[in-house]
Design a protein around this motif. Structure first.
Motif, short mmCIF file in Angstrom:
data_model
loop_
_atom_site.label_atom_id
_atom_site.label_comp_id
_atom_site.label_asym_id
_atom_site.label_seq_id
_atom_site.Cartn_x
_atom_site.Cartn_y
_atom_site.Cartn_z
N SER A 1 -0.79 10.09 0.99
CA SER A 1 -1.18 8.69 1.12
C SER A 1 -0.01 7.84 1.61
O SER A 1 -0.19 6.90 2.40
N ASN B 1 1.96 4.13 -3.78
CA ASN B 1 1.74 5.56 -3.86
C ASN B 1 2.72 6.23 -4.81
O ASN B 1 2.49 7.38 -5.23
N ASN C 1 0.83 -1.21 0.00
CA ASN C 1 0.00 0.00 0.00
C ASN C 1 0.86 1.26 0.00
O ASN C 1 0.50 2.26 -0.63
N ARG D 1 -11.18 -0.78 -3.71
CA ARG D 1 -11.08 -0.20 -2.36
C ARG D 1 -12.10 -0.84 -1.44
O ARG D 1 -11.82 -1.14 -0.28
N HIS E 1 -4.89 2.61 -5.35
CA HIS E 1 -3.83 3.58 -5.59
C HIS E 1 -3.45 3.64 -7.07
O HIS E 1 -3.39 4.72 -7.68
N GLY F 1 0.03 11.70 -3.50
CA GLY F 1 0.93 10.56 -3.31
C GLY F 1 1.70 10.66 -2.01
O GLY F 1 1.85 9.66 -1.29
N ASP G 1 -4.03 12.44 4.06
CA ASP G 1 -4.37 11.57 2.93
C ASP G 1 -5.59 12.10 2.19
O ASP G 1 -5.60 12.18 0.95
#
Length: 217
Positions: free
Chosen positions: A64, A28, A24, A175, A194, A61, A79
């Protein structure tokens, strides 16, 4: 809960450690790459708004990344706020440049996004299984509304917006499926949110860029 208390919101996270969400976190970089690619395409006069959007995409980016490494409420705010700023800027740009509205009208429409979201998010929250993704669900709907309004006036732009809405719906699907997929995919599916979101946001900037290029040709 305090601002710096750990948050465990995604399938991949197993603890408060910095690298508890490596996939995760690293995906990003897709936002960073998309921002840099678009920045290179936004040269010449009349591209100021596009460059601002590319800058905000870069910040998305970073924000996040911070949330998926330092997972707490404060970084969670870092975020989501850049995403909201991107949405508001794009609504302004789309209203002014695609619909031909005066800047003050575009500003009023942009301000109207907040009550629009306040009205529609609770409705999307009633959809079984949508969960926290309900907070984003009004966005593809709004993009499709703009595509519908532009289908005769600017058919090329309307098609581009519809493609963007489709990618965002697919992105939101991944998501939403993240927690449900833990048993079969320990890393979850949030990382696809992402990657697809980076593609979608870059594409939305590209749709705007093409329109501005055509208008100034």
């Amino acid at each position: 809960m305090g601002w710096l208390d750990p948050v465990d919101a995604y399938c991949e996270r197993t603890g408060p450690d910095y690298w508890s969400e490596p996939v995760n976190a690293l995906t990003n970089l897709a936002f960073i790459a998309a921002a840099l690619i678009m920045a290179g395409r936004l040269r010449g006069p009349g591209m100021g708004m596009g460059r601002v959007l590319a800058g905000v995409l870069f910040v998305i980016g970073v924000g996040s990344w911070l949330f998926h490494t330092h997972a707490n409420r404060l970084t969670g705010l870092m975020d989501v706020l850049p995403i909201l700023i991107f949405i508001l800027l794009y609504v302004f740009a789309a209203t002014r440049d695609f619909l031909g509205a005066r800047p003050w009208v575009a500003a009023l429409v942009t301000a109207g996004f907040l009550p629009y979201a306040a009205l529609t998010v609770p409705l999307f929250s009633m959809v079984p299984g949508l969960g926290s993704s309900a907070g984003y669900a009004p966005v593809p709907l709004l993009i499709l509304i703009y595509a519908l309004l532009l289908r005769y006036r600017l058919p090329r732009i309307a098609r581009g917006l519809a493609v963007g809405a489709g990618v965002l719906i697919l992105s939101l699907t991944f998501r939403t499926l993240d927690q449900a997929s833990c048993a079969v995919l320990p890393m979850g599916t949030h990382f696809l949110w992402h990657i697809l979101n980076a593609v979608m946001l870059a594409w939305m900037i590209e749709v705007w860029r093409r329109h501005r290029s055509d208008a100034s040709a």
